[in-house]
Design an enzyme around this catalytic site. Structure first.
Site, PDB file in Angstrom:
ATOM      1  N   TYR A  56       1.016  -0.853   0.075  1.00 29.82           N
ATOM      2  CA  TYR A  56       0.038   0.350   0.204  1.00 29.82           C
ATOM      3  C   TYR A  56       1.056   1.108   0.565  1.00 29.82           C
ATOM      4  CZ  TYR A  56      -4.161  -2.591   2.423  1.00 29.82           C
ATOM      5  OH  TYR A  56      -4.724  -3.664   2.195  1.00 29.82           O
ATOM      6  N   LEU A 190     -17.728  -3.814   2.730  1.00 27.43           N
ATOM      7  CA  LEU A 190     -18.471  -2.690   1.416  1.00 27.43           C
ATOM      8  C   LEU A 190     -18.520  -3.249   0.172  1.00 27.43           C
ATOM      9  CD1 LEU A 190     -17.876  -0.064   4.204  1.00 27.43           C
ATOM     10  CD2 LEU A 190     -19.136  -1.950   4.479  1.00 27.43           C
TER      11      LEU A 190
END
Lengths: 226, 67
Positions: A56, A190
């Protein structure tokens, strides 16, 4: 501000490590202010579990946010992931510790099964044995890959982190994790926002007086996922 | 579960999940949404493979070129 005291944290490694079921994910948060700010807000809101990865590129900002929050290091569970494009998991763990500014990780995962399920594992086990992380695990491993790494392991993975939601329930993978004693952790719970407006989710949310996001997360809590 | 958001109000909202419960009917309804057929696989898109990465990169370049 909010209450996470009901978090049913799950014990790993026979109770030696407690992993809060709710964590804060940092994938796609750019290094610098965006990550620093978001992680700061998460800690302020009561999250005590932050998930990052070497890939990341934002570990340093996660670490700075933790220090600047004033929350004690011991109160926050920190996960990072080995980028298996690199050679050695132990060496890369040391670099992560430097970037994060902590002495030890709580959980260190192989980010994906590059070069075969077992390729990175000896380095992961060394990282564990040398105390660089309190627990080690994998991510994006199919049931077969998980069985493969377990068969050759001196220390089995404590966790398999995969994309999980009602839309991707993966029951056979959950069953395999249970059989092998590996806790299953959900990323993208989600659905990257793609299914937040699905009529069924919206209807349940309306009835519960909650948002679709809260309903998807609550589903995960009640299904026992981390 | 590790929801991500870059917005403060969403970060707070996503943490408020310990003060309510879904009943059995609601849970069963949500269970019915699975699109994986209860798979043993970890992912439908192995985004970490060289082919998938090339495809993703190409997609980004194309969308950038289109502005």
């Amino acid at each position: 501000m909010c209450d996470v005291t009901g978090d049913p944290a799950v014990s790993l490694l026979s109770g030696a490590v407690e992993l809060p079921a709710l964590g804060f994910g940092t994938w796609l948060l750019p290094d610098g202010e965006p990550t620093h700010r978001a992680v700061g807000w998460a800690l302020e809101a009561g999250y005590r579990h932050i998930d990052t990865a070497q890939g990341y590129g934002n570990e340093a900002s996660v670490g700075r946010a933790l220090i600047d929050s004033g929350v004690e290091r011991e109160k926050v569970f920190i996960t990072t992931k080995f980028n298996p494009g690199a050679r050695d998991a132990e060496e890369e763990a040391k670099r992560s510790l430097d970037r994060l500014g902590v002495e030890r990780l709580d959980l260190y995962l192989v980010h994906w099964p590059q070069g075969g399920a077992r390729r990175a594992w000896p380095g992961m086990e060394r990282a564990l044995e040398r105390g660089l992380s309190r627990a080690i695990g994998v991510s994006n491993f199919d049931a077969r890959e998980l069985a493969d790494v377990c068969a050759a392991a001196r220390h089995r993975p404590a966790v398999n982190q995969v994309q999980l939601s009602p839309f991707a329930h993966r029951r056979a993978l959950i069953a395999a994790c249970d059989r092998l004693g590996v806790a299953l952790e959900a990323y993208s719970p989600l659905t990257h926002g793609e299914d937040l407006e699905h009529p069924v989710v919206s209807e349940v949310a309306g009835r519960a007086g909650r948002t679709s996001a809260q309903v998807l997360l609550r589903w995960g809590i009640q299904r026992g996922s981390l | 579960m590790i929801p991500k958001s870059s917005r403060r109000e969403r970060i707070v909202e996503n943490s408020r999940i310990f003060d309510f419960a879904l009943d059995e009917d609601e849970m069963a309804t949500l269970d019915g949404l699975d699109r994986t057929g209860g798979t043993a696989r970890a992912s439908e898109d192995k985004w970490w493979t060289p082919t998938a990465r090339a495809r993703i990169l190409l997609g980004r370049l194309v969308s950038r070129a289109r502005g």
